[in-house]
Design an enzyme around this catalytic site. Structure first.
Site, short mmCIF file in Angstrom:
data_model
loop_
_atom_site.label_atom_id
_atom_site.label_comp_id
_atom_site.label_asym_id
_atom_site.label_seq_id
_atom_site.Cartn_x
_atom_site.Cartn_y
_atom_site.Cartn_z
N SER A 284 18.84 9.73 23.93
CA SER A 284 18.28 11.00 23.42
C SER A 284 16.92 10.77 22.78
O SER A 284 16.01 11.59 22.92
CB SER A 284 19.24 11.67 22.42
OG SER A 284 19.47 10.82 21.33
N ALA B 278 23.99 8.79 20.63
CA ALA B 278 25.24 8.34 21.24
C ALA B 278 25.03 7.29 22.33
O ALA B 278 25.94 6.99 23.09
CB ALA B 278 25.99 9.54 21.82
N ASP C 137 14.66 2.56 28.12
CA ASP C 137 15.08 3.95 27.94
C ASP C 137 13.94 4.92 28.26
O ASP C 137 14.13 5.90 28.99
CB ASP C 137 15.55 4.19 26.49
CG ASP C 137 16.84 3.46 26.15
OD1 ASP C 137 17.26 2.61 26.94
OD2 ASP C 137 17.42 3.75 25.09
C1 MEV Z 1 19.43 1.09 23.89
O1 MEV Z 1 19.64 2.21 24.73
C2 MEV Z 1 19.51 -0.14 24.69
C3 MEV Z 1 19.22 -1.44 23.94
O2 MEV Z 1 19.17 -2.45 24.97
C4 MEV Z 1 17.91 -1.41 23.20
C5 MEV Z 1 16.69 -1.34 24.11
O3 MEV Z 1 16.75 -1.71 25.26
O4 MEV Z 1 15.64 -0.94 23.58
C6 MEV Z 1 20.33 -1.80 22.99
#
Ligand code: MEV
Length: 390
Positions: free
Chosen positions: A155, A151, A208
């Site tokens: 996660s 989401a 992340d």
């Molecule tokens: C994913 O949480 C965030 C994105 O910027 C991908 C990433 O930073 O690896 C879309």
């Protein structure tokens, strides 16, 4: 009894956990070298690694398709593991090993359980590349998350941080005193969590997993681009209040990230202009968050304007979704709140900044309305602790 068991197995049980994240500014752009601002949320993934007496290793995901699988360690494709060369082992995925795992131990997992397959792939990849010589510890690894899976709240990164921590501990590649602190970012755990993220997402920026490991709030710039890379703790974030709303529309981070990459190839001028604009947004956000002179009201107004602006750019990049636009309009009218998509978009979650004077009864009304629309709102605190071990 516990002491006896430990002595007998020559190993102990590890209970690990790591938080999810919310990206306030800079998702997608961060993949292309722009600075993102992200913070940990108080929803987490938990993992329990329990030594076994036999020669088997297993995974169990309570939240990903209720999946369980176990393998005889002797049946794993050890011949495909290229011995790790110091310093190089973190950089590229060993595609040979990925293919050997997919065609061997993971071959039987049906397509309907593809999320479990890719998470198992990441787990086995870390387990095998971290094994040195004949050391092939037998253990069960079981995970559960309070985070919604898939989401946009990190996660997969919190799973990656848990798996990397547990496997490093089981292999005795790290011991508790060496575990990371924000002032020591070059750590084993974050590097291996990043490798796991590469398996799960293809081209992750690393933001992340960094938030999952270190917690708090970070300004994160990916290495390999013109800007100075690294992580910088962002203070002043903890006092901010957010509403997270899960649209419950499933989406695929890997595809969305690849889609932006394709847009960049096809429309380089447009996308480069957006990346510059998003960098200006994150610079301005960092500036106002660090400004000791700014009044609370001005800070919240500035962040609200930047949230709306950043969302507009994400719409142009093609990663919003009608459900996210609906959440935006519900929070804007009549409440006057600023909302943007967070994470990869295409569904997933939206983040709304809650001003200090937002009345609890209005928040309750808004939450009820969102639930009535079949969305899933979470009121969360941000900037709490990172990866933890028991
Ligand atoms: C994913 O949480 C965030 C994105 O910027 C991908 C990433 O930073 O690896 C879309």
């Amino acid at each position: 009894l516990a002491v006896e068991k430990d002595a007998e197995l020559g190993a102990r049980e590890w209970f690990v956990s790591a938080p999810g994240k919310v990206i306030l500014f800079g998702e997608h752009a961060v993949v292309h070298g722009v600075t993102a601002i992200a913070a940990s949320v108080d929803l987490r993934c938990y993992g329990l690694a329990t030594p076994r007496r036999d020669h088997r290793v297993s995974v169990h995901f309570h939240d990903i398709e209720h999946f369980s699988c176990e393998w005889d360690t002797a049946s794993l494709p050890w011949n495909s593991v290229i011995p790790a060369v110091s310093g190089k082992e973190y950089q590229d995925l060993d595609q040979n090993l990925v293919d050997a795992l997919l065609q061997g131990p993971l071959r039987q997992i049906p397509d309907a359980q593809r999320h479990a397959r890719v998470a198992s792939l990441a787990f086995l990849y870390l387990y095998m590349t971290l094994s040195k010589g004949d050391k092939r510890p037998a253990f069960d690894f079981s995970t559960r998350a309070t985070l919604p899976v898939g989401a946009g709240l990190g996660s997969s990164a919190s799973f990656s941080a848990c798996a990397a921590t547990a496997i490093l501990l089981i292999h005795q590649r790290v011991s508790i005193p060496e575990l990371p602190t924000p002032s020591n970012p070059a750590t084993e755990v974050n590097r291996w969590a990043f490798i796991s993220e590469k398996i799960l997402h293809g081209n992750p920026s690393g933001v992340d997993n960094s938030v999952a490991v270190y917690g708090g709030a970070l300004g994160y710039t990916r290495p390999g681009f013109i800007r100075k890379s690294g992580m910088e703790p962002i203070l002043g974030f903890k006092s901010l209040k957010f509403l997270l709303t899960n649209s419950k529309v499933p989406r695929d981070t890997k595809k969305l990230v690849a889609g932006v990459g394709e847009k960049m190839t096809n429309e380089p001028e447009l996308v480069n202009g957006i990346l510059e604009a998003i960098q200006t947004i994150t610079d301005e956000a960092r500036r106002v968050l660090a400004d000791p002179e700014i009044t609370r009201e001005t800070l919240l107004q500035a962040l609200s304007a930047l949230i709306n602006e950043n969302h507009g750019h994400l719409v142009t990049l093609g990663v919003s979704h009608p459900s996210l636009e609906l959440i935006r309009s519900r929070t804007a009218d009549p409440y006057g709140l600023s909302t943007k998509l967070t994470g990869a978009g295409g569904g997933g979650c939206a983040v709304t900044l809650l001003p200090d004077d937002f009345k609890p009864e209005d928040l309750q009304k808004l939450v009820d309305e969102l639930i009535r629309e079949n969305f899933e709102p979470y009121i969360t605190s941000v900037g709490g602790s990172g990866m933890g071990i028991l």
